[in-house]
Motif scaffolding. Structure first.
Motif, PDB file in Angstrom:
ATOM      1  N   SER A  23      21.667  11.758  22.843  1.00 55.37           N
ATOM      2  CA  SER A  23      20.567  12.208  21.988  1.00 55.37           C
ATOM      3  C   SER A  23      20.571  11.488  20.648  1.00 55.37           C
ATOM      4  O   SER A  23      19.516  11.151  20.109  1.00 55.37           O
ATOM      5  CB  SER A  23      20.622  13.720  21.790  1.00 55.37           C
ATOM      6  OG  SER A  23      21.797  14.080  21.123  1.00 55.37           O
ATOM      7  N   SER A  49      17.205   4.971  18.298  1.00 59.85           N
ATOM      8  CA  SER A  49      16.510   3.807  18.865  1.00 59.85           C
ATOM      9  C   SER A  49      15.000   4.008  18.842  1.00 59.85           C
ATOM     10  O   SER A  49      14.248   3.042  18.649  1.00 59.85           O
ATOM     11  CB  SER A  49      17.002   3.512  20.279  1.00 59.85           C
ATOM     12  OG  SER A  49      16.768   4.598  21.128  1.00 59.85           O
ATOM     13  N   THR A 100      19.389   7.846  21.331  1.00 56.42           N
ATOM     14  CA  THR A 100      17.974   7.827  21.714  1.00 56.42           C
ATOM     15  C   THR A 100      17.081   8.049  20.508  1.00 56.42           C
ATOM     16  O   THR A 100      16.099   7.318  20.308  1.00 56.42           O
ATOM     17  CB  THR A 100      17.687   8.908  22.780  1.00 56.42           C
ATOM     18  OG1 THR A 100      18.525   8.674  23.904  1.00 56.42           O
ATOM     19  CG2 THR A 100      16.248   8.863  23.217  1.00 56.42           C
ATOM     20  N   SER A 101      17.414   9.027  19.680  1.00 51.81           N
ATOM     21  CA  SER A 101      16.563   9.294  18.520  1.00 51.81           C
ATOM     22  C   SER A 101      16.603   8.138  17.523  1.00 51.81           C
ATOM     23  O   SER A 101      15.576   7.764  16.957  1.00 51.81           O
ATOM     24  CB  SER A 101      16.978  10.594  17.840  1.00 51.81           C
ATOM     25  OG  SER A 101      18.292  10.506  17.370  1.00 51.81           O
TER      26      SER A 101
END
Length: 64
Positions: free
Chosen positions: A12, A18, A15-16
């Motif tokens: 998480s 990127s 992902t956030s």
């Protein structure tokens, strides 16, 4: 509240960040206004998810 698994934390977080970086890339290289707005939206979404992630970590630390 059950603690978040380490792999989910790493996933998480990356992902956030990127999504935020991709939004910055789109908005910085945008030639027209809608593309710029999509980039800004992605930056906002990435930052909101990252701040929620930090809140989850903070509540996990205080619960233990």
């Amino acid at each position: 509240m059950t603690p978040m698994p380490l792999l989910l934390k790493i996933l998480s977080c990356t992902t956030s960040l990127s999504v935020t970086a991709y939004g910055l890339l789109i908005s910085s290289s945008a030639k027209d206004n809608p593309t710029f707005m999509v980039g800004v939206l992605l930056v906002c979404i990435g930052m909101v998810v990252f701040s929620l992630f930090l809140d989850v970590i903070k509540t996990e630390r205080s619960a233990t």
